[in-house]
Design a protein around this motif. Structure first.
Motif, PDB file in Angstrom:
ATOM      1  N   TYR A  16      -6.981 -16.229 -32.863  1.00 39.35           N
ATOM      2  CA  TYR A  16      -6.414 -16.537 -31.303  1.00 39.35           C
ATOM      3  C   TYR A  16      -7.467 -16.863 -30.456  1.00 39.35           C
ATOM      4  CZ  TYR A  16      -1.938 -15.620 -33.196  1.00 39.35           C
ATOM      5  OH  TYR A  16      -0.728 -15.873 -33.871  1.00 39.35           O
ATOM      6  N   LEU A  17      -8.867 -16.692 -30.736  1.00 37.36           N
ATOM      7  CA  LEU A  17     -10.062 -17.200 -29.878  1.00 37.36           C
ATOM      8  C   LEU A  17      -9.755 -18.689 -29.482  1.00 37.36           C
ATOM      9  CD1 LEU A  17     -13.204 -15.329 -31.577  1.00 37.36           C
ATOM     10  CD2 LEU A  17     -11.897 -14.721 -29.534  1.00 37.36           C
ATOM     11  N   TRP A  18      -9.137 -19.472 -30.336  1.00 33.22           N
ATOM     12  CA  TRP A  18      -8.885 -20.693 -29.618  1.00 33.22           C
ATOM     13  C   TRP A  18      -8.110 -20.888 -28.508  1.00 33.22           C
ATOM     14  CZ3 TRP A  18     -11.313 -24.963 -31.276  1.00 33.22           C
ATOM     15  CH2 TRP A  18     -12.088 -24.844 -32.575  1.00 33.22           C
ATOM     16  N   SER A  19      -7.322 -19.742 -27.996  1.00 37.68           N
ATOM     17  CA  SER A  19      -6.377 -19.676 -26.968  1.00 37.68           C
ATOM     18  C   SER A  19      -7.493 -19.705 -25.787  1.00 37.68           C
ATOM     19  CB  SER A  19      -5.767 -18.558 -26.669  1.00 37.68           C
ATOM     20  OG  SER A  19      -6.570 -17.391 -26.685  1.00 37.68           O
ATOM     21  N   VAL A  20      -8.582 -19.301 -25.826  1.00 33.51           N
ATOM     22  CA  VAL A  20      -9.639 -19.220 -24.601  1.00 33.51           C
ATOM     23  C   VAL A  20     -10.229 -20.939 -24.333  1.00 33.51           C
ATOM     24  CG1 VAL A  20     -11.920 -18.848 -23.830  1.00 33.51           C
ATOM     25  CG2 VAL A  20     -10.492 -17.197 -25.019  1.00 33.51           C
ATOM     26  N   ILE A  48      -7.002 -22.578 -22.744  1.00 34.43           N
ATOM     27  CA  ILE A  48      -6.782 -22.036 -21.313  1.00 34.43           C
ATOM     28  C   ILE A  48      -7.855 -22.979 -20.355  1.00 34.43           C
ATOM     29  CG2 ILE A  48      -7.380 -20.242 -19.490  1.00 34.43           C
ATOM     30  CD1 ILE A  48      -6.304 -18.479 -21.718  1.00 34.43           C
ATOM     31  N   VAL A  49      -9.294 -22.934 -21.133  1.00 35.76           N
ATOM     32  CA  VAL A  49     -10.236 -23.827 -20.366  1.00 35.76           C
ATOM     33  C   VAL A  49      -9.655 -25.452 -20.233  1.00 35.76           C
ATOM     34  CG1 VAL A  49     -12.610 -25.028 -20.394  1.00 35.76           C
ATOM     35  CG2 VAL A  49     -12.030 -22.645 -20.743  1.00 35.76           C
TER      36      VAL A  49
END
Length: 174
Positions: free
Chosen positions: A39-43, A46-47
């Protein structure tokens, strides 16, 4: 009325294609997030959403700037943001002189993600020097009592004029 238009080729490369690239990265980030469970891909997603809004929704990089005696308008992607000078309470410019780029905030008290903040890359507009100086002078006109406006006024003299003022000042002191 004076119209300043971003050179089409540069606008497409620097703004439009970058917006499409961000959409592509967003799709990749969503795919990676759901297939790997990371879920780090969610950052990244968001960008990408933020940049998408800046490019295609909020008109943060306008393709055209129209300046009239009564208003200033920013246009692009079939949208227009028009500000009448009588309604402008706050007009703040952050200039990057070496690249002729302006970050402009209009009425920051009425903050919105969708209106009121603009990146204007004057270098790629027609009459780039004139447009760049217009924003600086307009800020000084709207906010004449700021230190920045004072600095602009004191730096507008040529070196010869500054020397003459210095000599006159020295004579008065004697």
């Amino acid at each position: 009325m004076k119209q300043y238009i971003y050179k089409k080729k540069f606008y497409n490369v620097r703004v439009v294609y970058t917006g499409y690239f961000v959409v592509f990265i967003f799709i990749l980030a969503m795919y990676a997030m759901f297939t790997t469970g990371n879920y780090l891909w969610s950052v990244v997603a968001i960008v990408c959403v933020y940049q998408f809004i800046n490019t295609f929704v909020s008109l943060a990089n306008p393709q055209e700037v129209d300046i009239d005696d009564k208003y200033i308008a920013f246009k692009g992607f079939g949208k227009e943001h028009k500000y009448y000078f009588t309604d402008i309470k706050d007009f703040r410019v952050k200039e990057m002189a070496t690249s002729k780029k302006i970050y402009l905030r209009i009425n920051k008290d009425d903050f919105s993600l969708f209106k009121g903040r603009y990146w204007i890359d004057c270098y790629y507009f027609n009459d780039s020097d004139e447009l760049f100086m217009y924003f600086i002078k307009k800020e000084d006109e709207i906010h004449p009592d700021t230190i920045k406006a004072y600095a602009h006024r004191s730096n507008q003299f040529t070196p010869q004029q500054k020397e003459q003022k210095k000599k006159k000042k020295q004579k008065k002191q004697i």
